[in-house]
Design an enzyme around this catalytic site. Sequence first.
Site, PDB file in Angstrom:
ATOM      1  N   HIS A 143       0.834  -1.203   0.000  1.00 52.89           N
ATOM      2  CA  HIS A 143       0.000   0.000   0.000  1.00 52.89           C
ATOM      3  C   HIS A 143       0.870   1.255   0.000  1.00 52.89           C
ATOM      4  O   HIS A 143       0.636   2.193  -0.769  1.00 52.89           O
ATOM      5  CB  HIS A 143      -0.914  -0.026   1.230  1.00 52.89           C
ATOM      6  CG  HIS A 143      -1.716   1.221   1.437  1.00 52.89           C
ATOM      7  ND1 HIS A 143      -3.018   1.353   1.003  1.00 52.89           N
ATOM      8  CD2 HIS A 143      -1.401   2.396   2.050  1.00 52.89           C
ATOM      9  CE1 HIS A 143      -3.459   2.555   1.327  1.00 52.89           C
ATOM     10  NE2 HIS A 143      -2.499   3.212   1.962  1.00 52.89           N
ATOM     11  N   GLU A 144       1.889   1.271   0.855  1.00 57.75           N
ATOM     12  CA  GLU A 144       2.760   2.446   0.955  1.00 57.75           C
ATOM     13  C   GLU A 144       3.622   2.612  -0.290  1.00 57.75           C
ATOM     14  O   GLU A 144       3.828   3.730  -0.778  1.00 57.75           O
ATOM     15  CB  GLU A 144       3.633   2.357   2.209  1.00 57.75           C
ATOM     16  CG  GLU A 144       2.870   2.265   3.524  1.00 57.75           C
ATOM     17  CD  GLU A 144       1.855   3.381   3.700  1.00 57.75           C
ATOM     18  OE1 GLU A 144       2.045   4.480   3.138  1.00 57.75           O
ATOM     19  OE2 GLU A 144       0.854   3.168   4.403  1.00 57.75           O
ATOM     20  N   HIS A 147       1.565   4.220  -2.896  1.00 60.17           N
ATOM     21  CA  HIS A 147       1.477   5.676  -2.716  1.00 60.17           C
ATOM     22  C   HIS A 147       2.644   6.362  -3.430  1.00 60.17           C
ATOM     23  O   HIS A 147       2.463   7.367  -4.119  1.00 60.17           O
ATOM     24  CB  HIS A 147       1.530   6.032  -1.234  1.00 60.17           C
ATOM     25  CG  HIS A 147       0.187   6.090  -0.570  1.00 60.17           C
ATOM     26  ND1 HIS A 147      -0.884   6.781  -1.091  1.00 60.17           N
ATOM     27  CD2 HIS A 147      -0.243   5.553   0.602  1.00 60.17           C
ATOM     28  CE1 HIS A 147      -1.921   6.662  -0.277  1.00 60.17           C
ATOM     29  NE2 HIS A 147      -1.563   5.916   0.757  1.00 60.17           N
ATOM     30  N   GLU A 225      -6.225   6.979  -1.174  1.00 64.80           N
ATOM     31  CA  GLU A 225      -6.200   5.765  -0.355  1.00 64.80           C
ATOM     32  C   GLU A 225      -6.814   4.596  -1.114  1.00 64.80           C
ATOM     33  O   GLU A 225      -6.296   3.477  -1.062  1.00 64.80           O
ATOM     34  CB  GLU A 225      -6.936   5.999   0.962  1.00 64.80           C
ATOM     35  CG  GLU A 225      -6.240   6.971   1.910  1.00 64.80           C
ATOM     36  CD  GLU A 225      -4.822   6.546   2.255  1.00 64.80           C
ATOM     37  OE1 GLU A 225      -4.574   5.333   2.457  1.00 64.80           O
ATOM     38  OE2 GLU A 225      -3.940   7.421   2.284  1.00 64.80           O
TER      39      GLU A 225
END
Length: 293
Positions: A143-144, A147, A225
């Site tokens: 997820h990071e 980003h 997100e």
Amino acid sequence: MKRVVLFLATNLAVIVVLSIVLNILMAVFGIDFGSYQGLLVFAALFGFGGAFISLFMSKWMAKRSTGAQVITQPRNDAERWLVATVERQAKQAGIKMPEVAIYDSPEPNAFATGPGKNDSLVAVSTGLLRSMTKDEVEAVLAHEVSHVANGDMVTLTLIQGVVNTFVIFLARVVAGLINSALRGNQQGGHHGGGGFAYFGLVILFEILFGALASLIVFYFSRQREYRADAGAAKLVGANKMIAALQRLSQGRESQLDDRMLAFGIKGKLAKGELMMTHPPLEKRIQALREGRF
């Protein structure tokens, strides 16, 4: 106390740098900041300037506000696994290997920050490492990394710069018009005669317009997100990301400070989704289950 000092130091640095640039523009280009065009330049300088200075300082601020320790030489199997996992995911995502860090906090959380895809930081809390399985941690890392790959830090900075510019500009224009009307000044202009009344109105309208502008920033923050969850699903599978979000839903809301809040994998609850930097975890899980990635 450390967070307060960092906050004041950052804002002082922003003011000093932008004041120097402002004086250079006045001296070299002869910009008249008393005109509407000059006011717009002034607003853009402080609106975008503050946002980009914060972006370039983001890694430094993140490390110091959370106490994150970058893993330069892994000391154990857990750190070796963390670094190897981020390295593999970064290659899959087509970005340069981010710095990997751990910060001491009981809450399960993680964040990514940095000025660009090739200069970033991915950090996880000790609480996250203790409370999650390897599959769940792998999903959080994905997820990071997503980003970073999506360029979310720069995108949010640009959005913040635009809304800052219009808040600064409109607050002074409206305050000037009202102050001119109250004083019977037929010439108008955004200065509105200046004085304490004018500056009081500027502060009032900056607060009002700033609150409205925050809704725009919060909206884009929530959308990023969803995109990062989708990116993680592509890197490690939707089931792992769903499991990680379910685990996060069992803990309390984020304890990251306001400057770091938007970068964490989970945010704080608010009265109404419009005021939230992150969508509710159940909505993120539903989006993954419905295959919206």
